[in-house]
Design a protein around this motif. Structure first.
Motif, PDB file in Angstrom:
ATOM      1  N   MET A 162      50.624  11.932  -6.283  1.00 35.61           N
ATOM      2  CA  MET A 162      50.302  13.438  -6.885  1.00 35.61           C
ATOM      3  C   MET A 162      49.635  13.252  -8.441  1.00 35.61           C
ATOM      4  N   ILE A 163      48.656  14.037  -8.307  1.00 36.08           N
ATOM      5  CA  ILE A 163      47.845  13.779  -9.785  1.00 36.08           C
ATOM      6  C   ILE A 163      47.470  14.942 -10.263  1.00 36.08           C
ATOM      7  N   TYR A 164      47.789  15.228 -11.509  1.00 37.07           N
ATOM      8  CA  TYR A 164      47.726  16.528 -12.255  1.00 37.07           C
ATOM      9  C   TYR A 164      46.599  16.537 -13.134  1.00 37.07           C
ATOM     10  N   VAL A 165      45.813  17.362 -12.988  1.00 41.73           N
ATOM     11  CA  VAL A 165      44.517  17.074 -13.977  1.00 41.73           C
ATOM     12  C   VAL A 165      44.534  18.128 -15.006  1.00 41.73           C
ATOM     13  N   VAL A 166      45.291  17.934 -16.203  1.00 33.93           N
ATOM     14  CA  VAL A 166      45.656  18.716 -17.254  1.00 33.93           C
ATOM     15  C   VAL A 166      45.456  18.148 -18.509  1.00 33.93           C
ATOM     16  N   ASP A 225      56.783   9.130  -9.825  1.00 31.73           N
ATOM     17  CA  ASP A 225      55.537   8.462  -9.339  1.00 31.73           C
ATOM     18  C   ASP A 225      54.373   9.328  -9.461  1.00 31.73           C
ATOM     19  N   LEU A 226      54.749  10.720 -10.303  1.00 31.29           N
ATOM     20  CA  LEU A 226      53.681  11.635 -10.378  1.00 31.29           C
ATOM     21  C   LEU A 226      52.714  11.074 -11.661  1.00 31.29           C
ATOM     22  N   THR A 227      51.317  11.476 -11.286  1.00 34.10           N
ATOM     23  CA  THR A 227      50.261  10.799 -12.514  1.00 34.10           C
ATOM     24  C   THR A 227      49.740  12.053 -13.177  1.00 34.10           C
ATOM     25  N   HIS A 228      49.839  11.793 -14.350  1.00 31.84           N
ATOM     26  CA  HIS A 228      49.048  13.078 -15.372  1.00 31.84           C
ATOM     27  C   HIS A 228      47.819  12.671 -15.658  1.00 31.84           C
ATOM     28  N   PHE A 229      46.604  12.992 -14.992  1.00 34.00           N
ATOM     29  CA  PHE A 229      45.422  12.663 -15.309  1.00 34.00           C
ATOM     30  C   PHE A 229      45.119  13.478 -16.765  1.00 34.00           C
ATOM     31  N   SER A 230      45.231  12.770 -17.942  1.00 27.25           N
ATOM     32  CA  SER A 230      45.086  13.461 -19.116  1.00 27.25           C
ATOM     33  C   SER A 230      43.973  13.477 -19.603  1.00 27.25           C
ATOM     34  N   TYR A 231      43.266  14.564 -20.087  1.00 20.90           N
ATOM     35  CA  TYR A 231      41.949  14.559 -20.632  1.00 20.90           C
ATOM     36  C   TYR A 231      41.788  15.051 -21.902  1.00 20.90           C
ATOM     37  N   GLY A 232      40.694  15.075 -22.796  1.00 20.39           N
ATOM     38  CA  GLY A 232      40.506  15.413 -24.026  1.00 20.39           C
ATOM     39  C   GLY A 232      39.945  16.607 -23.947  1.00 20.39           C
ATOM     40  N   MET A 233      40.341  17.470 -25.074  1.00 18.96           N
ATOM     41  CA  MET A 233      39.516  18.900 -25.217  1.00 18.96           C
ATOM     42  C   MET A 233      38.059  18.734 -25.533  1.00 18.96           C
ATOM     43  N   VAL A 234      37.271  19.961 -25.234  1.00 15.58           N
ATOM     44  CA  VAL A 234      35.993  20.202 -25.211  1.00 15.58           C
ATOM     45  C   VAL A 234      35.961  21.242 -26.675  1.00 15.58           C
ATOM     46  N   GLU A 235      35.305  20.661 -27.426  1.00 20.44           N
ATOM     47  CA  GLU A 235      35.075  21.204 -28.938  1.00 20.44           C
ATOM     48  C   GLU A 235      33.659  21.691 -28.572  1.00 20.44           C
ATOM     49  N   LEU A 236      33.535  22.821 -29.694  1.00 18.86           N
ATOM     50  CA  LEU A 236      31.936  23.333 -29.842  1.00 18.86           C
ATOM     51  C   LEU A 236      31.397  22.671 -31.201  1.00 18.86           C
ATOM     52  N   PRO A 237      30.055  22.936 -31.323  1.00 21.22           N
ATOM     53  CA  PRO A 237      29.625  22.706 -32.733  1.00 21.22           C
ATOM     54  C   PRO A 237      30.044  23.573 -33.736  1.00 21.22           C
ATOM     55  N   ASN A 238      30.663  24.721 -33.320  1.00 25.51           N
ATOM     56  CA  ASN A 238      31.166  25.840 -34.343  1.00 25.51           C
ATOM     57  C   ASN A 238      32.635  25.749 -34.188  1.00 25.51           C
ATOM     58  N   GLY A 239      33.312  24.802 -33.714  1.00 28.80           N
ATOM     59  CA  GLY A 239      34.870  24.882 -33.775  1.00 28.80           C
ATOM     60  C   GLY A 239      35.567  25.094 -32.297  1.00 28.80           C
ATOM     61  N   LYS A 240      36.715  25.439 -32.413  1.00 30.36           N
ATOM     62  CA  LYS A 240      37.442  25.440 -31.164  1.00 30.36           C
ATOM     63  C   LYS A 240      37.620  26.663 -30.630  1.00 30.36           C
ATOM     64  N   VAL A 260      45.324  16.136  -5.617  1.00 32.34           N
ATOM     65  CA  VAL A 260      44.893  16.534  -6.904  1.00 32.34           C
ATOM     66  C   VAL A 260      44.942  17.919  -7.186  1.00 32.34           C
ATOM     67  N   GLU A 261      45.415  18.205  -8.293  1.00 31.57           N
ATOM     68  CA  GLU A 261      45.694  19.576  -8.865  1.00 31.57           C
ATOM     69  C   GLU A 261      44.752  19.818  -9.984  1.00 31.57           C
ATOM     70  N   TYR A 262      43.930  20.621  -9.924  1.00 31.41           N
ATOM     71  CA  TYR A 262      43.062  21.081 -11.057  1.00 31.41           C
ATOM     72  C   TYR A 262      42.892  22.595 -11.149  1.00 31.41           C
ATOM     73  N   ALA A 263      42.071  23.142 -12.041  1.00 34.17           N
ATOM     74  CA  ALA A 263      42.069  24.438 -12.491  1.00 34.17           C
ATOM     75  C   ALA A 263      43.145  25.154 -13.152  1.00 34.17           C
ATOM     76  N   SER A 264      44.129  25.524 -12.528  1.00 31.66           N
ATOM     77  CA  SER A 264      45.346  26.025 -12.840  1.00 31.66           C
ATOM     78  C   SER A 264      45.152  27.145 -14.098  1.00 31.66           C
ATOM     79  N   PRO A 265      44.490  28.166 -13.559  1.00 32.18           N
ATOM     80  CA  PRO A 265      43.845  29.320 -14.555  1.00 32.18           C
ATOM     81  C   PRO A 265      45.142  30.339 -14.724  1.00 32.18           C
ATOM     82  N   ASN A 266      45.075  31.093 -15.758  1.00 32.59           N
ATOM     83  CA  ASN A 266      46.184  32.147 -15.967  1.00 32.59           C
ATOM     84  C   ASN A 266      45.333  33.461 -15.365  1.00 32.59           C
TER      85      ASN A 266
END
Length: 592
Positions: free
Chosen positions: A352-356, A381-396, A120-126
C-alpha cells in the motif's frame, strides 16, 4: 540478455577461469564509461584483487584480455589504473538494435495473476474547494508512479480517498445557507467545485471579521475569540448533526458534494488521470471509529476525562495522538484506519503506497503504528510516498484566503501559452489540429516540469520555463519526437523487422547504448518510486538523438544500408521516447 548482464557474466567467468574464484554475476555492476575515457562500460577491479593477488592494473589487463578473447560482445578494452573500460563490438550493437526493434513492449514487463498487487492512493481532495497546484503535483506523481509500477510487472490499483465530511465541509455548507441565496452551478455558470470553494473562502472572511470584533469588544486573545465565535460554533453544531444523521444537513451535504464531484471529474479528465476505485471518508470514518473503540476496550487506547479517546505512543518515541474528540467526532487518523481496513477487505494488497506531501510524515508514521497495534499485520508495511511542496515565485498558496493557483486555470493557461509558443510552427493544420497540439504541449510542459524534480524536494513552479522548446522541458521531448516522426514520414514506412547490415559508427553506437538503458531505468524508477529518473532518461535520450541528427545526414545519406540503419535507429528512438513519456502521463504529438 542485456549488454550489462552479458558483461557481468563475462567478468564472473573470467575471474573463475583466471583465478579460480566463483563470483555471483549479479554482484558485478558495469557502469557507463565516463565521456572523457574511451569505452562503453567500466568495471571496477578493486573488489577482485584478493582473488587475483595482483595489482589493480594487472588484474584489469588480464580480465580485459580474457573478455576480448572469449566474449563476442567485447570488441576492445583499455585500462585506467584499476578501472577496466570495455568497448562493445560494433556488430553487437547492430544485433542489439534489431532485438530492441523487434520487441514492441521493450522496457515493459507484463503482470500475471500471480504478480504482487500494489495499491497507490493519490489526489485525496477535500470537497470544500477545487483542486489547486499542490493537488496537481500529487495526482501527476501518483498516476506516474502507478504507471511505472505497472510497467514493472505489478498488478496496480489506483485509488483515491475523498475527504467529503468534517468541519471544513460544514464551513462551506453553512456559508452557502447564510449567503448563497440558493445559487447553483447552473444558475451561476460556475464549475461546482469552484462555487463551493467560493463559500469556503466566504466563511473564512466572515469568521476572521467576527474574531476580530470579539477581540476588540471583549479584550480577549485570538484563541479565546475563536472559541467564542458563533459562526464556528454553528459549523461544529452542523458537523454534530451530520454525524447524527440529520436529514436536512445530509441533504444539503449530498447536493453540494455532487457539485464538487462533477467539477473534480472535469479536472481529472483534463489532466489525463483516473482511478480504479474511489473511497469516501463518509463511508470509512465509522469503520475507523469502531476499530478505535475496539482498541479502547482492549486497552490499546485510553479515554480522557472529557470523553476524548487517545493513543499513547510514547513507547515508540512519539507523543499522545487524538483519535476521537470529546464530542465523539472523528479525526483524519480515524478515517485512515477505517479506510485501510476496507481496502484490505476489498483487495489482496501486497503493498500500500500513500502519495501524500511531506508535511504528513508524522501522520503516516503514527498510522503505521496504530494499524499494527490494532492487529493488522500489514500496518508496518505501508509506504508513505512523501514529496515536497510546490512553491510559487510569489510565495505559498493559502486555500482559505482564495490565493491558490487553481488547477483548471493552470491547465488553461498552460495550453494558451503553448498555443502562443507554437504560433507559426504549426503548418498545414486545421484549427482543431492546432488546438489539439497546443493541449498536448501545454499539458506535457506542466507534467514534465513537475515530474522531472526529485519528488522528495520542494520545487518552484515557473510556467515560463516549462514551456520552452529548448532545454530540459516537456516540449523539447515532444519536438524531438515530432522531428523523428517527420523524418520517417518523408522516408516512407520503416520496417522494424528488416535486417540492416551496416555497422554502427561511434555516435550511432552511443545512441543504441542509450536506448538499451531504458529497461534498467524503468526498473530503477519502480524500485525507488521515482518518476524523475524516467524524465531525466528521456531528456538524455532526446539530447543524444538531436546531436546525432545534427552530425549525420539521414534522408540524404547515399549508402542505402547506412540510411536504413539510421532510419531504424530513429524509429526505435521515437518509440522509446514515446514509451518513456507515457510513464509520465505525457502525450506525444506526431507533428509540431
Amino acid at each position: 540478455m542485456t549488454i550489462e548482464s552479458i558483461i557481468s557474466q563475462g567478468v564472473a567467468d573470467a575471474l573463475e577461469s583466471l583465478y579460480g574464484a566463483k563470483v555471483d554475476a549479479a554482484s558485478i555492476q558495469p557502469q557507463t564509461t565516463r565521456k572523457e575515457f574511451e569505452g562503453n562500460f567500466t568495471v571496477v577491479m578493486f573488489p577482485f584483487l584478493k582473488m587475483s593477488r595482483k595489482d589493480p592494473a594487472t588484474t584489469a589487463l588480464e580480465v580485459g584480455a580474457w573478455l576480448k578473447e572469449n566474449v563476442a560482445a567485447v570488441g576492445d578494452f583499455n585500462v585506467v589504473k584499476g578501472f577496466l573500460n570495455l568497448s562493445v563490438a560494433p556488430d553487437f550493437w547492430n544485433g542489439l538494435l534489431h532485438d530492441i526493434a523487434a520487441d514492441e513492449k521493450f522496457g515493459f514487463r507484463e503482470a500475471t495473476p500471480e504478480s504482487p498487487l500494489v495499491m497507490v492512493e493519490y489526489a485525496s481532495p477535500n470537497t470544500n474547494k477545487p483542486l489547486h497546484l499542490g493537488h496537481v503535483r500529487n495526482v501527476l506523481l501518483g498516476y506516474s508512479l502507478a504507471t511505472i509500477l505497472k510497467a514493472n510487472g505489478y498488478n496496480v490499483v489506483k485509488t483515491n480517498i475523498v475527504n467529503d465530511r468534517g468541519i471544513h465541509i460544514c464551513k462551506s455548507m453553512l456559508a452557502w445557507l447564510k449567503w448563497g441565496d440558493g445559487v447553483t452551478p447552473e444558475s451561476s455558470g460556475k464549475k461546482g467545485d469552484h462555487l463551493v470553494g467560493d463559500f469556503y473562502v466566504a466563511f473564512d472572511k466572515h469568521f476572521r471579521a467576527e474574531v476580530k470584533d470579539i477581540m476588540e469588544r471583549e479584550g480577549c486573545t485570538k484563541e479565546e475569540a475563536e472559541a467564542k465565535s458563533p459562526l464556528m460554533q454553528e459549523a461544529r453544531e452542523m458537523l454534530r448533526k451530520w454525524e447524527a444523521g440529520d436529514e436536512e444537513v445530509r441533504s444539503l451535504w449530498r447536493m453540494m458534494n455532487s457539485w464538487v464531484y462533477d467539477g473534480f471529474d472535469v479536472t481529472y479528465k483534463a489532466l489525463g488521470v483516473d482511478f480504479d476505485k474511489i473511497y469516501y471518508e463518509s463511508d470509512t470514518y465509522l469503520e475507523g471509529k469502531g476499530l478505535v473503540l475496539e482498541g479502547l476496550e482492549k486497552g490499546s487506547m485510553y479515554r480522557k476525562e472529557d470523553g476524548s479517546v487517545w493513543a499513547d505512543l510514547t513507547g515508540e518515541g512519539l507523543d499522545h495522538k487524538l483519535l476521537l474528540r470529546a464530542d465523539g467526532t472523528s479525526v483524519y487518523m480515524t478515517q485512515d484506519i477505517g479506510t485501510a481496513r476496507l481496502r484490505y477487505q476489498d483487495y489482496p494488497i501486497d503493498k500500500m503506497i500513500y502519495v501524500v506531501g511531506n508535511e504528513q510524515n508524522y501522520h503516516f508514521q503514527v498510522l503505521s503504528i496504530l494499524l499494527d497495534r490494532l492487529g493488522f499485520k500489514w500496518g508496518k508495511d505501508l509506504t508513505h510516498f512523501s514529496y515536497g511542496m510546490v512553491e510559487l515565485p510569489n510565495g505559498k498558496m493559502k486555500s482559505r484566503e482564495g490565493t491558490v493557483v487553481d488547477a483548471d486555470d493552470l491547465v488553461a493557461a498552460m495550453v494558451a501559452d503553448a498555443a502562443e509558443a507554437s504560433a507559426g510552427r504549426l503548418k498545414d493544420m486545421t484549427p482543431e489540429e492546432e488546438a489539439e497540439v497546443a493541449r498536448m504541449v501545454g499539458l506535457g510542459a506542466l507534467k514534465y516540469f513537475l515530474l522531472k524534480v526529485d519528488p522528495r524536494k520542494n520545487m518552484l513552479f515557473n510556467p515560463d520555463e516549462s514551456i520552452d522548446f529548448n532545454g530540459n522541458t516537456g516540449p523539447f521531448l515532444q519536438y524531438t519526437y515530432a522531428r523523428i516522426r517527420s523524418v520517417i514520414r518523408r522516408a516512407g514506412d520503416v520496417d522494424l523487422n528488416a535486417k540492416v547490415v551496416a555497422t554502427p559508427n561511434a555516435k550511432e553506437s552511443a545512441l543504441i547504448q542509450k536506448i538499451a538503458e531504458f529497461p534498467a531505468v524503468v526498473a530503477e524508477a519502480g524500485r525507488t518510486y521515482s518518476p524523475s529518473l524516467i524524465a531525466m532518461y528521456a531528456y538524455d535520450l532526446a539530447k543524444e538523438y538531436n546531436q546525432f541528427y545534427h552530425d549525420y545526414s539521414i534522408l540524404k545519406e547515399e549508402d542505402p544500408e547506412v540510411r536504413r540503419l539510421r532510419l531504424l535507429i530513429s524509429a526505435v528512438t521515437a518509440r522509446t521516447l514515446k514509451a518513456a513519456a507515457s510513464l509520465l502521463g505525457m502525450e506525444m504529438p506526431e507533428r509540431m
